[in-house]
Write a protein that holds these residues in place. Structure first.
Motif, PDB file in Angstrom:
ATOM      1  N   LEU B  37       0.844  -1.192   0.000  1.00  0.00           N
ATOM      2  CA  LEU B  37       0.000   0.000   0.000  1.00  0.00           C
ATOM      3  C   LEU B  37       0.879   1.241   0.000  1.00  0.00           C
ATOM      4  CD1 LEU B  37      -3.294   0.589   1.915  1.00  0.00           C
ATOM      5  CD2 LEU B  37      -1.638   2.421   1.629  1.00  0.00           C
ATOM      6  N   VAL B  70      -2.964   0.585  -3.982  1.00  0.00           N
ATOM      7  CA  VAL B  70      -2.495  -0.677  -3.462  1.00  0.00           C
ATOM      8  C   VAL B  70      -2.091  -1.536  -4.655  1.00  0.00           C
ATOM      9  CG1 VAL B  70      -4.714  -1.899  -3.480  1.00  0.00           C
ATOM     10  CG2 VAL B  70      -3.048  -2.421  -1.721  1.00  0.00           C
ATOM     11  N   HIS B  72      -1.235  -5.788  -5.425  1.00  0.00           N
ATOM     12  CA  HIS B  72      -1.028  -7.162  -4.981  1.00  0.00           C
ATOM     13  C   HIS B  72      -0.243  -7.898  -6.052  1.00  0.00           C
ATOM     14  CE1 HIS B  72      -4.744  -7.064  -2.044  1.00  0.00           C
ATOM     15  NE2 HIS B  72      -3.943  -6.041  -1.891  1.00  0.00           N
ATOM     16  N   GLN B 103       2.578  -6.437   3.088  1.00  0.00           N
ATOM     17  CA  GLN B 103       1.973  -7.608   3.734  1.00  0.00           C
ATOM     18  C   GLN B 103       2.126  -8.820   2.819  1.00  0.00           C
ATOM     19  OE1 GLN B 103      -2.094  -6.860   4.831  1.00  0.00           O
ATOM     20  NE2 GLN B 103      -2.505  -8.953   5.486  1.00  0.00           N
TER      21      GLN B 103
ATOM     22  N   LEU D  12      -3.430  -1.617   6.460  1.00  0.00           N
ATOM     23  CA  LEU D  12      -3.644  -3.013   6.080  1.00  0.00           C
ATOM     24  C   LEU D  12      -3.652  -3.092   4.558  1.00  0.00           C
ATOM     25  CD1 LEU D  12      -5.732  -5.539   5.454  1.00  0.00           C
ATOM     26  CD2 LEU D  12      -4.201  -5.773   7.400  1.00  0.00           C
ATOM     27  N   PRO D  13      -2.596  -3.662   3.947  1.00  0.00           N
ATOM     28  CA  PRO D  13      -2.497  -3.640   2.482  1.00  0.00           C
ATOM     29  C   PRO D  13      -3.229  -4.766   1.747  1.00  0.00           C
ATOM     30  CG  PRO D  13      -0.314  -3.506   3.528  1.00  0.00           C
ATOM     31  CD  PRO D  13      -1.293  -3.949   4.577  1.00  0.00           C
ATOM     32  N   ALA D  14      -3.511  -5.909   2.399  1.00  0.00           N
ATOM     33  CA  ALA D  14      -3.881  -7.120   1.650  1.00  0.00           C
ATOM     34  C   ALA D  14      -5.360  -7.449   1.690  1.00  0.00           C
ATOM     35  CB  ALA D  14      -3.053  -8.301   2.151  1.00  0.00           C
ATOM     36  N   GLY D  15      -6.220  -6.448   1.599  1.00  0.00           N
ATOM     37  CA  GLY D  15      -7.653  -6.732   1.602  1.00  0.00           C
ATOM     38  C   GLY D  15      -8.154  -7.325   0.298  1.00  0.00           C
ATOM     39  N   TYR D  51      -8.114   1.948  -0.288  1.00  0.00           N
ATOM     40  CA  TYR D  51      -7.267   2.153  -1.459  1.00  0.00           C
ATOM     41  C   TYR D  51      -7.454   1.003  -2.445  1.00  0.00           C
ATOM     42  CZ  TYR D  51      -4.871   5.831   1.114  1.00  0.00           C
ATOM     43  OH  TYR D  51      -4.592   6.986   1.808  1.00  0.00           O
ATOM     44  N   TYR D  52      -7.405   1.337  -3.738  1.00  0.00           N
ATOM     45  CA  TYR D  52      -7.585   0.319  -4.780  1.00  0.00           C
ATOM     46  C   TYR D  52      -6.383   0.259  -5.715  1.00  0.00           C
ATOM     47  CZ  TYR D  52     -12.406   0.142  -3.197  1.00  0.00           C
ATOM     48  OH  TYR D  52     -13.525  -0.012  -2.430  1.00  0.00           O
ATOM     49  N   GLU D  53      -6.388  -0.736  -6.599  1.00  0.00           N
ATOM     50  CA  GLU D  53      -5.307  -0.829  -7.588  1.00  0.00           C
ATOM     51  C   GLU D  53      -5.530   0.114  -8.768  1.00  0.00           C
ATOM     52  OE1 GLU D  53      -3.233  -5.163  -7.280  1.00  0.00           O
ATOM     53  OE2 GLU D  53      -4.986  -5.068  -8.584  1.00  0.00           O
ATOM     54  N   ASP D  54      -6.776   0.415  -9.046  1.00  0.00           N
ATOM     55  CA  ASP D  54      -7.103   1.066 -10.307  1.00  0.00           C
ATOM     56  C   ASP D  54      -8.087   2.226 -10.162  1.00  0.00           C
ATOM     57  OD1 ASP D  54      -9.199  -0.429  -9.448  1.00  0.00           O
ATOM     58  OD2 ASP D  54      -9.282  -1.744 -11.198  1.00  0.00           O
ATOM     59  N   ALA D  55      -8.142   2.806  -8.965  1.00  0.00           N
ATOM     60  CA  ALA D  55      -9.068   3.922  -8.769  1.00  0.00           C
ATOM     61  C   ALA D  55      -8.599   4.740  -7.573  1.00  0.00           C
ATOM     62  CB  ALA D  55     -10.486   3.413  -8.537  1.00  0.00           C
ATOM     63  N   PRO D  89      -8.961  -6.452  -5.083  1.00  0.00           N
ATOM     64  CA  PRO D  89      -7.872  -6.086  -4.171  1.00  0.00           C
ATOM     65  C   PRO D  89      -8.039  -4.676  -3.613  1.00  0.00           C
ATOM     66  CG  PRO D  89      -6.991  -7.061  -6.183  1.00  0.00           C
ATOM     67  CD  PRO D  89      -8.464  -6.829  -6.416  1.00  0.00           C
ATOM     68  N   PHE D  90      -7.833  -4.545  -2.303  1.00  0.00           N
ATOM     69  CA  PHE D  90      -7.869  -3.220  -1.692  1.00  0.00           C
ATOM     70  C   PHE D  90      -6.940  -3.191  -0.488  1.00  0.00           C
ATOM     71  CE2 PHE D  90     -10.226  -3.818   2.273  1.00  0.00           C
ATOM     72  CZ  PHE D  90     -10.870  -5.030   2.074  1.00  0.00           C
ATOM     73  N   GLY D  91      -6.693  -1.984  -0.003  1.00  0.00           N
ATOM     74  CA  GLY D  91      -5.986  -1.791   1.257  1.00  0.00           C
ATOM     75  C   GLY D  91      -6.745  -0.754   2.047  1.00  0.00           C
TER      76      GLY D  91
END
Lengths: 159, 159, 159, 159
Positions: B37, B70, B72, B103, D12-15, D51-55, D89-91
């Protein structure tokens, strides 16, 4: 110049090698493992002390992690000074001659047809500075100190 | 003004991409993943160095995490400078150009009909201050330093 | 001389004893457990305070971890001042008379034929220095303080 | 007097909320959850930024944890300002008005007949001292700042 990465004392309270195992060996054998990364330029000489609920600590178990290497150590493979019994609660204190990073990993196949895994970092117990540990009762210091196995004759090395 | 959140050096000792997989792809494919993140206002340029039990470290693997994003990253997807082999113990040191949080996440479907997962934070190795890492043996520094992939040409980005 | 290893205050927010269990007892009984390692030369007197979503905290639960011992405590076994209900969200604050290391472990067998496990370190809440906690509302301090069970009459000791 | 226990910023990065679920609801519904313990004497007003990967990041999601309480929050239940999508995927960055401790927990029942769980502490991002976060791009600050929901009108509270 770059200093080493990590800590010299790591603690893991929740050891218990699952028993029995189900499935083909060795890939599905139940285990508790310590995974150590030594990013430094010299070997890390580790001394593991194993703590129990109902007996004095046992150790040191000498383990060598060469420079710029990772090493995954199954507790089942620790035999000197004595083999760990399966399915018995234990904890471990790792003393390293140079900073390393330590992670715990468990694989549990006690239940046929089911695979369970868990992982966590161990706890870095020293504040970053080199520490000195002295011998205590039973020849093992409170923080698991003791003579460490030299990296050129490591009894855990499968040799 | 707000400073960035996290650390610039993260360590993960217990890598091992589970193999084989069972179940439909890609949702049940076994994997080890790093989840990063970057809450900061600028891109984070990551350089991953992969450590092995029986070979010199390999890297840097450049990875970009854009500002306020973020990411992954499955280790299976790291192919440059070389692909990681499955079912082989490894560790990783992450160097980031700006503070991030890292993480680890694992999905293990080696056993048909069973799903196993595990997660832990990686270990933040720098004390919070910016650090400098120098190149070491094999072109890779002790802490995994090296030139990082610029965020506008990231070879892990699926091109 | 060597100082003790660890911290005196540990926090665990995600407790919830899984219910029901499947499989033979006690090896496949669902549980949440605290695993404590006391590497020091004297006993650690622990006082656990349990926090809920919808009620005032309950405690202290006194637990003794003798010198140079590990102790794995299932929350199901905490009965004084009151038993924990199963399948109810809770958290715990551990206050120890001397530094220890605390890890959380869960075994979940609610689904027949499937075993799930998870683990993480608890959170060390004190900065390393001895702290003093005072009694708060309901006789329980904000950090779970209170009189601790002396190690020679520990009500959780199965005695 | 006793100070509060914990930190004010957690990451928390691995949601990734597992989808779909198998088994009876709600006990076997797949989820990602944040578990928060507020051992302090006053309410903790949390502001979550996702937080997202693409937004761009979305938030703040206001959450209240009353004094001396734990609260387990399933991400599925966060609906204001917008519901989280499953299997994406989110954080998350958690900002709290007062020190708390935050732990992540996942239950994954995507595979019929199999239960998988995982847990880890979130990462405490502030050095212990109170921090100030300012609004950034998109009305959301780099560390997820923003107006927090007051504890007496908490939109995530199931109303």
């Amino acid at each position: 110049m770059t200093g080493p990465v990590g800590h010299r004392v790591w603690v893991l309270p929740a050891g218990r090698i699952p028993f029995p195992s189900n499935g083909s060996e060795p890939e599905f054998t139940s285990f508790d493992a310590l995974c150590v990364l030594n990013a430094g330029g010299g070997p890390a000489e580790l001394a593991l002390t194993v703590y129990y609920e109902d007996a004095e600590p046992v150790g040191p178990y000498p383990v060598c992690v060469p420079a710029r290497r990772v090493r995954h150590i199954r507790f089942n493979d620790l035999i000197d000074p004595e083999a760990l019994r399966l399915d018995r609660p234990f904890g471990v204190v790792v003393n390293s001659s140079t900073p390393v990073v330590v992670q715990f990993s468990r694989q549990d196949t006690r239940l046929p047809g089911s695979l369970a895994i868990a992982t966590t970092l161990a706890f870095p117990a020293d504040p970053g500075a080199p520490i000195t540990v002295a011998a205590g009762p039973g020849g093992v210091g409170p923080a698991g100190a003791g003579p460490v196995g030299a990296c050129d004759h490591d009894p855990q090395d499968g040799g």
